[in-house]
Write an enzyme that holds these catalytic residues in place. Sequence first.
Site, PDB file in Angstrom:
ATOM      1  N   LYS A 215       0.854  -1.235   0.141  1.00 14.85           N
ATOM      2  CA  LYS A 215       0.127   0.097   0.029  1.00 14.85           C
ATOM      3  C   LYS A 215       0.748   1.414  -0.012  1.00 14.85           C
ATOM      4  CE  LYS A 215      -3.593   2.066   2.639  1.00 14.85           C
ATOM      5  NZ  LYS A 215      -4.656   2.001   3.855  1.00 14.85           N
ATOM      6  N   GLU A 221      10.521  -5.030   4.429  1.00 16.17           N
ATOM      7  CA  GLU A 221      10.483  -6.319   4.005  1.00 16.17           C
ATOM      8  C   GLU A 221      10.405  -6.302   2.655  1.00 16.17           C
ATOM      9  OE1 GLU A 221       8.880  -5.178   6.727  1.00 16.17           O
ATOM     10  OE2 GLU A 221       9.132  -6.256   8.295  1.00 16.17           O
ATOM     11  N   GLY A 281      -5.115  -2.310   5.123  1.00 17.28           N
ATOM     12  CA  GLY A 281      -4.148  -3.241   4.643  1.00 17.28           C
ATOM     13  C   GLY A 281      -4.931  -4.689   4.921  1.00 17.28           C
ATOM     14  N   ARG A 282      -5.335  -4.892   6.185  1.00 18.12           N
ATOM     15  CA  ARG A 282      -5.905  -6.149   6.329  1.00 18.12           C
ATOM     16  C   ARG A 282      -7.249  -6.292   5.760  1.00 18.12           C
ATOM     17  NH1 ARG A 282      -4.995  -2.882  10.481  1.00 18.12           N
ATOM     18  NH2 ARG A 282      -6.593  -2.095  11.854  1.00 18.12           N
ATOM     19  N   GLU A 367      -5.089  -7.292  14.933  1.00 21.05           N
ATOM     20  CA  GLU A 367      -4.692  -5.989  14.608  1.00 21.05           C
ATOM     21  C   GLU A 367      -5.687  -4.824  14.723  1.00 21.05           C
ATOM     22  OE1 GLU A 367      -1.371  -5.817  11.618  1.00 21.05           O
ATOM     23  OE2 GLU A 367      -2.546  -4.208  10.656  1.00 21.05           O
ATOM     24  N   HIS A 398      -5.889 -33.816  17.495  1.00 24.96           N
ATOM     25  CA  HIS A 398      -4.686 -34.761  18.145  1.00 24.96           C
ATOM     26  C   HIS A 398      -3.849 -33.887  18.906  1.00 24.96           C
ATOM     27  CE1 HIS A 398      -6.489 -38.324  16.027  1.00 24.96           C
ATOM     28  NE2 HIS A 398      -6.837 -37.307  15.362  1.00 24.96           N
ATOM     29  N   LYS A 523       7.793  -0.967  12.368  1.00 24.29           N
ATOM     30  CA  LYS A 523       8.419  -0.476  11.049  1.00 24.29           C
ATOM     31  C   LYS A 523       9.549   0.542  11.526  1.00 24.29           C
ATOM     32  CE  LYS A 523       4.391  -1.092   7.888  1.00 24.29           C
ATOM     33  NZ  LYS A 523       3.645  -0.895   6.726  1.00 24.29           N
TER      34      LYS A 523
HETATM   35  C1  G6Q Z   1      -2.660  -3.711   7.913  1.00 25.04           C
HETATM   36  C2  G6Q Z   1      -1.511  -3.320   8.449  1.00 25.04           C
HETATM   37  C3  G6Q Z   1      -0.202  -4.054   7.786  1.00 25.04           C
HETATM   38  C4  G6Q Z   1       0.101  -3.772   6.478  1.00 25.04           C
HETATM   39  C5  G6Q Z   1       1.627  -4.058   6.338  1.00 25.04           C
HETATM   40  C6  G6Q Z   1       2.081  -3.912   4.859  1.00 25.04           C
HETATM   41  O1  G6Q Z   1      -3.907  -3.572   8.101  1.00 25.04           O
HETATM   42  O2  G6Q Z   1      -1.568  -2.018   7.795  1.00 25.04           O
HETATM   43  O3  G6Q Z   1      -0.121  -5.387   8.054  1.00 25.04           O
HETATM   44  O4  G6Q Z   1      -0.585  -4.275   5.461  1.00 25.04           O
HETATM   45  O5  G6Q Z   1       2.575  -3.469   7.232  1.00 25.04           O
HETATM   46  O6  G6Q Z   1       2.098  -2.475   4.453  1.00 25.04           O
HETATM   47  P1  G6Q Z   1       2.470  -2.041   2.897  1.00 25.04           P
HETATM   48  O7  G6Q Z   1       1.097  -2.733   2.206  1.00 25.04           O
HETATM   49  O8  G6Q Z   1       2.192  -0.551   3.210  1.00 25.04           O
HETATM   50  O9  G6Q Z   1       3.568  -2.587   2.723  1.00 25.04           O
END
Ligand code: G6Q
Length: 562
Positions: A215, A221, A281-282, A367, A398, A523
Site C-alpha cells: 500500500k 521487508e 491493509g488487512r 490488529e 490430536h 516499522k
Molecule cells: C494492515 C497493516 C499492515 C500492512 C503491512 C504492509 O492492516 O497496515 O499489516 O498491511 O505492514 O504494509 P504495506 O502494504 O504498506 O507494505
Amino acid sequence: MEPSVSAPSSSSLTRRPQWQALQEHAREFGQCHLRELFAADPARGERLQVEAAGLYLDYSKQRVTDKTLRLLRELAGACGLQERIAAMFRGDRINTTEDRPVLHVALRAPAGARIDVDGRNVVPDVHAVLDRMATFSERVRDGSWTGHTGRRVRNVISIGIGGSDLGPVMAYEALRHYSRREMTFRFVSNVDGSDFAEATRDLDPAETLFIICSKTFTTLETLTNAQAARAWCLRALGDTAVDEGRVIAKHFVAVSTNAAEVQKFGIDTNRMFGFWDWVGGRYSMDSAIGLSTMLAIGEENFRAMLAGFHAMDEHFRSTSLQRNLPALMGLLAIWNANFLGAATVAVLPYEHYLKRFPAYLQQLTMESNGKHVSLDGARVDYATGPIYWGEPGTNGQHSFYQLIHQGTRLIPCDFIGFCRTLNPMPDPHGGDQHDLLMANLIAQSEALAFGKTAAEVKAEGTPAVLVPHRVFEGNRPSSTLLAERLDPHTLGALVALYEHCVFVQGVIWNIDSFDQWGVELGKALAQRTAAEIAGSNDPELGHDSSTNALIRRYRRLRETGA
Ligand code: G6Q
C-alpha cells in the site's frame, strides 16, 4: 438512561446500565450448564440459528439464553451499533486516528452503486481497476503476456507482508481447487532471505512474474524482497541498462497507493494497479492486492468472490440485530470475552483448503481490536480483542483440543464446515472421507457442550481412581458455521462475516478497529538497530544492557562464528 447513541468514554461503557445488566445476568446465570439449557428448551438447536449469504450459524451451543441475547442487543443499541454501521457504509471518517473513511465495502459494491468519498463516487474507480486487473490476468493466463525472452508466464510470485500478504495467501490456498493448475503461485513476505530463496530456487526467471504488493511502497521487508527479485531476474535475463528496463517491464507489476514510489522502483504506472487510503491493509484482499487471486482463479471466480462479500455486506447493513449474522457473532464474542472471561477464540475449519484462514483471521481480529484506549484516548477498563488462533480439523483434535476439553481455561470455538467436499474420496467402509471429517466436527461440538459426567464414566466400568481423569465437564461454548461447499462466493461471504464481526466488537468497545499504531512502531524500531548492526566498526551503543549485549554478541558470532 444515557442517550442511546452517544459514543461512551471508556469508563462510561462499564457504567452503562446495559453493561451492568449483563454483569448481573452473568453472575446469576453464568455457570448454568448447556445440558440444562438444552433440557429446558429441547428445540433450542433449531431455534438459535441464523442464515445469510449461504452461511448457516448454529449458536445454540453458546452459553446464552433469550435474555442474554436481548441484553446484548440492548447494549448494542446503547452503543449506537446500527448508526455506526450506517456511518461506515456512508463513508464517514470512522477511522478517527487516521482521519479516514473505512470503505472496504466499496471494493465489492456492484457497478451501479454510489459511495462518495469527499464528494466523488468511488465505485466507478473500483470497477476501472477491476477491469484492468481482469484484462491483465487474462493475458497472463492465456499466454499472450510474455516475459523478456518471449516465454509465457508460468510462475507468479506475490511479494508483500501483513495485509498485503495474508489475505492473498489465504485466498489462494482456500480457492486452490479453482486455480489454474499449470501455473505455480508463491508468496514471499519475510525479510528472512530464506523465504525468497525457497520460493524461487526451482523456478526459471524467464517464466516468472512478480507482483509487488505494498500500500505504502515503503515497507522494509517488501522493498528488500522486491530488490532481491529484481537482482534474481537481472542475473538470469541480462543486466545492461537497456535490458533492465525491459526485464522490469515484463516481469514486474505493482499494487499500491503510492505511484511516486512505484515509479522510483522502476515500475511504470501503467503496470501499477491502484487502491485507496480508505482500504485498510488487512481489509484489502478484495482490492488489487488480490491480483494473485485473480490470476489464479480467473476473473469470473474473482467476481463471484466479490459477490459473496457483497451479499454479506448487504445482509449486515440491512438486517435487524436479531437476525444479523455478523452482529450476533460479534455480540456473542463480547459476551464470552467480557462477561464469561474468555481470553481467546479458537477458529477450527474442518476444510483443509482453509488451513491459512486462522492465520489470516489473527491479523484481521488482533490488529483491529488489539487496542487499549477508546476513541477518546482514555485507557479502557474492560478487556478488548481476544486472541484468535486455530488449525484445521481434524489435525487439531490430536494436539490442543485436550486443553479445550479438559483444561482450566474457557476457550470458545468457531467450527467451520462444508456439506459437500471438493474432493470426494471413498473410505474403506463404503462412505466418503468427508463424512468422517464432518462427523468429527459435529461430535466435537457436542462433546464440548455436554461433556461426560462422573456417573456416565462410572457406568462405563471405569475404575474409581480413573474416574476424575475421564470426566468431561462440558459447558464449553461453540458456534458452528455450515455452508454448502467452499467456493469463491462462500469464501467472500465468510471473510466479510468476520470483517463485520470484528467491527461490531470494536463498536461496543468504542475503539478504533482500523488503525494499527503498533505495526507502525515495528516499522520504525528496527531502523536504528539495523544501522548499528550493519557498520564494520563496533558502534557506540546506548541501549539497555540486554539490548547492547545482544547486538555485540550477534556482531561477534556473525563475523567470527566463534
Ligand atoms: C494492515 C497493516 C499492515 C500492512 C503491512 C504492509 O492492516 O497496515 O499489516 O498491511 O505492514 O504494509 P504495506 O502494504 O504498506 O507494505
